[in-house]
Design a protein around this motif. Sequence first.
Motif, PDB file in Angstrom:
ATOM      1  N   GLY A 161     -26.834   8.103  -1.257  1.00 42.90           N
ATOM      2  CA  GLY A 161     -27.779   8.725  -2.176  1.00 42.90           C
ATOM      3  C   GLY A 161     -28.728   9.726  -1.556  1.00 42.90           C
ATOM      4  N   VAL A 162     -28.463  10.180  -0.303  1.00 38.33           N
ATOM      5  CA  VAL A 162     -29.367  11.125   0.363  1.00 38.33           C
ATOM      6  C   VAL A 162     -28.599  12.404   0.696  1.00 38.33           C
ATOM      7  N   LEU A 163     -29.113  13.546   0.234  1.00 38.08           N
ATOM      8  CA  LEU A 163     -28.523  14.839   0.574  1.00 38.08           C
ATOM      9  C   LEU A 163     -29.231  15.381   1.807  1.00 38.08           C
ATOM     10  N   ALA A 203     -32.552  19.672 -10.010  1.00 36.23           N
ATOM     11  CA  ALA A 203     -31.196  20.109 -10.357  1.00 36.23           C
ATOM     12  C   ALA A 203     -30.232  19.851  -9.201  1.00 36.23           C
ATOM     13  N   CYS A 204     -30.700  20.089  -7.997  1.00 36.28           N
ATOM     14  CA  CYS A 204     -29.842  19.874  -6.836  1.00 36.28           C
ATOM     15  C   CYS A 204     -29.497  18.397  -6.690  1.00 36.28           C
ATOM     16  N   LYS A 205     -30.480  17.523  -6.942  1.00 37.68           N
ATOM     17  CA  LYS A 205     -30.218  16.084  -6.856  1.00 37.68           C
ATOM     18  C   LYS A 205     -29.169  15.660  -7.880  1.00 37.68           C
ATOM     19  N   ARG A 206     -29.281  16.225  -9.084  1.00 38.36           N
ATOM     20  CA  ARG A 206     -28.292  15.870 -10.112  1.00 38.36           C
ATOM     21  C   ARG A 206     -26.892  16.332  -9.710  1.00 38.36           C
ATOM     22  N   LEU A 207     -26.792  17.536  -9.148  1.00 41.05           N
ATOM     23  CA  LEU A 207     -25.475  18.071  -8.793  1.00 41.05           C
ATOM     24  C   LEU A 207     -24.783  17.251  -7.706  1.00 41.05           C
ATOM     25  N   PHE A 208     -25.563  16.655  -6.791  1.00 38.91           N
ATOM     26  CA  PHE A 208     -24.984  15.845  -5.717  1.00 38.91           C
ATOM     27  C   PHE A 208     -25.058  14.348  -6.018  1.00 38.91           C
ATOM     28  N   ARG A 209     -25.618  14.007  -7.191  1.00 43.54           N
ATOM     29  CA  ARG A 209     -25.835  12.608  -7.553  1.00 43.54           C
ATOM     30  C   ARG A 209     -26.627  11.893  -6.455  1.00 43.54           C
TER      31      ARG A 209
END
Length: 923
Positions: free
Chosen positions: A151-153, A112-118
Amino acid sequence: MGEAVAVSQRPVDESQVRAIAAQIGERDRRMVAVAGAPTWEGPERLETDAGTVRVLAAPSTLAVRAALVAHRAAGDHELLVVVTDRDERELGEEVVAELWDHRVVRPYGWEACKRLFRAEMLDGQLADDRWLVDLLVDHAPPRGYPPVAKGVLDADTAWRAFCRHGLGLRVDRPSTLDLLRWAEAGEGTKTLGRLSDDDRARVIDRLVRETDPGALPILRLAADGRGPRAVGLGLLAGVLWSPEAVGEAAATARGRFTERQEVLQGPDPERRARGWARAAEALARERLADADPNVPALLADVEHQLDQLGASALVGVSDLLPGALAARLATVGTAITETLDGHGTVEAALRALGRVQAHVRADEDPQAARATHAVRLAARAQGPATSSEAADLADAARRWIDDGAWVDEARAAIAEGATVPELASALSALLARIDAEREPEDRAFAAQLADWSRVEPLGAQGLLPIERVLDDVVAPLAAQRPTLVLVVDGLDHPTAHRLLGDIEREGWAAQEPADAPWPAVVSALPSITYASRASLLSGRLVAGEQNVERDNFAAHAALRKAGGEPRLFHKRDLKPEEGRLGEEVRDAITDVSRRVVGVVVNGVDDHLDKGGQLQLVEGLHGVRPLAWLLQAAAEAGRVVVVTSDHGHIRARRTKTRVTDGGGERWRPATSEPNDDEVAVAGPRVLRGEGEVVLPATDAIRYTPADKLGYHGGATPQEVLCPLAVFAPASAELDGYAHVAVTQPPWWWDVRPDAAARSEPDVEAAAPAAPAPAAPAPPSTDPDGGLRLFDDEETASAEPQETSGEAEAAGAAARGGVAGQPAWVTELLASPLLAEQRARAGRAALSDDDLAAFLAVLARHGDVATAGVLQRETGVKGVRLRSKLQALRRTLSVDAYDVVRVDTDGTVRLNRQLLAEQFQLEQA
């Protein structure tokens, strides 16, 4: 259990339930609570690799409890997953104890976190901060977060995003001051209140680690719903934990405060209190500068709280509280009195004055300005005395211009008195001493004036009759550059000090003849407008009204020879009531084919006629047309000559003496002069048929009119006229040299030493000592000027070590370069300074400039006037002002003013704050 914590309303799907079941495994068949919208659209039972899982929605605490009771009663070995929007506090300890992992599980996690930050992937460091991942999901904005680069948070971006979006902070990297604003506005309570106890503790801990310990009490108050009180309590803590708050009463007050405000409980409350106080003081200063009407009530409440804690005696340690200024002024008054009595030192008075000047209201409190003048006079009183009498009028005039005019400026200020009793008493004693000194000097001056005026005095060395100003000063200047002559009617030397300094600070360069200082300009007699202004503007001794001045100015031969027809304007031509300069005047000044333009400004004389309701105008912007005239002159590249037709005396102690005829300060010579008068006759006397009687002191007048000041007499205040020449900063004049507006040494030396920076007054807590012997006279500079403090680097030096090699070796031993304090060297190597420079960009100050300014400040007790900075750095005018602002920006971290620049150009360095902000060990 406390206020409810909002849980995410995102729906839980089947894949998330399966992931949770796999995480739990087959061994633990207890109920698991999953945070989400209390709905379930999938099958009631799911077959998973970990066995059968039963899922139901629980929209209330009661529903969760009922599900737990039923699950326990059934003895069911299935894993029960309850989807609920209730948090741990609402469910209660009994229910939470029965849940798997004793918490409500946030199921969203990484995907979910990856989706929120794309993002395509998350930083591995976030594995240790799963709580932050959950919070990012729970508090995500409706449209998600800004997409991450590449693409990296990473962990830092994740935290900054939570600060801005989850906590509602307006900056990604908050300072303690930002947190205080956030807490006070109530936003802290709102956002921290939505977190669980554990998450709140984690968030507070990280915010404190990234700011300073002072953030902890602020965040604790916000979490408790008391954020709006954080500023006032921070100011109170700043007083109680000040280094000056010593003694049993202060310790008791700190204990009471900690008991009542548990936010400071824990290790090292002093560091927390001081960090908190710095932020509170910075915010209070901002709001005072913005004239926030709520601040006075806030400060009054802090003083009340001090009284409630039994610590009202500590009010004086604050730079903000109203009562502190009065307490500090009282200390200055006591120190001055002791100095005059021979039981105290000027150094003590200077330290006390430094405390006054550090108060936020000092610049706007007239008593603070009077205290400054009083300490200056006390410093002068302890300096070397001049016992010899003046040799002649030129010598007497030069002595008065160089020293007496500054004394008169200070004397006029302290004559206004004070409401603080200790200061009022000191001012009264000083005034009596100065009056007693000045009266014989004025009488001697008047006698020399009478002797000099008996013959036409054109060849006198060091004196310039007022009727020679156009020929000897203006015409030669006009031959080089177009010139503007500003005649400020009634301007005397003491009043001119501020005006001329303001003009220089506007970027004009003061000029003097390269071979000698300006001679003293002597008015016509009596020193009244009708005689002296007409003589000035006519270029010869003549009396008359404005038409005489205008016609003779236009016809002046030397001015006409310079080019174009000279033009003179008076008050009615300026049209100040229209809020702008009259077009005709402006056109004449900007027309450079007209080499000489003269303007009469009535700023001082007009105010003398207003009685006791107005004070004399001070400074450039006190008389509106002056700024407009200088602006027009700057556009035209003109040289500006500033002078007056006469001076004036203040009406402080004048008494009326009835006479037949004459004016305010002159009378016909129909009877012999009294002891306090002088008879003057000769070609310079343009009234009374060539002979008049003039007052030789400032104590009498001949008309009953009640005014602020009078003129016409024989004192130097009335007879000697200011003369200054200013050129555009880029202009060079043949035969002239740039010179800064100078002051006598005792005027410059009013500077608090390093002890005034906020060290505790240890003497106050010590037993009373016997009265000290009369102090030795202060040391003097080689040029004879009074030096009240030795330079920091040379105070302890051995006399024999005077070579350049020894100085360099000593500096190297201290870790710096020759002549540079070690703490400056340490500062220049600071990583935080490099960050500050990066933020300031092109506006940052270079290492050389930074070191030069700090070295000057260190030598002068961390406070230096504009004149001292100009003299010792060589930077003048607009460049000085620009570099001072750059200095302030470079050293001010998180909006805390390490350097303060007053409106008069005085610079104040808070070295204690500098050391704390930049973590300097040697400052």
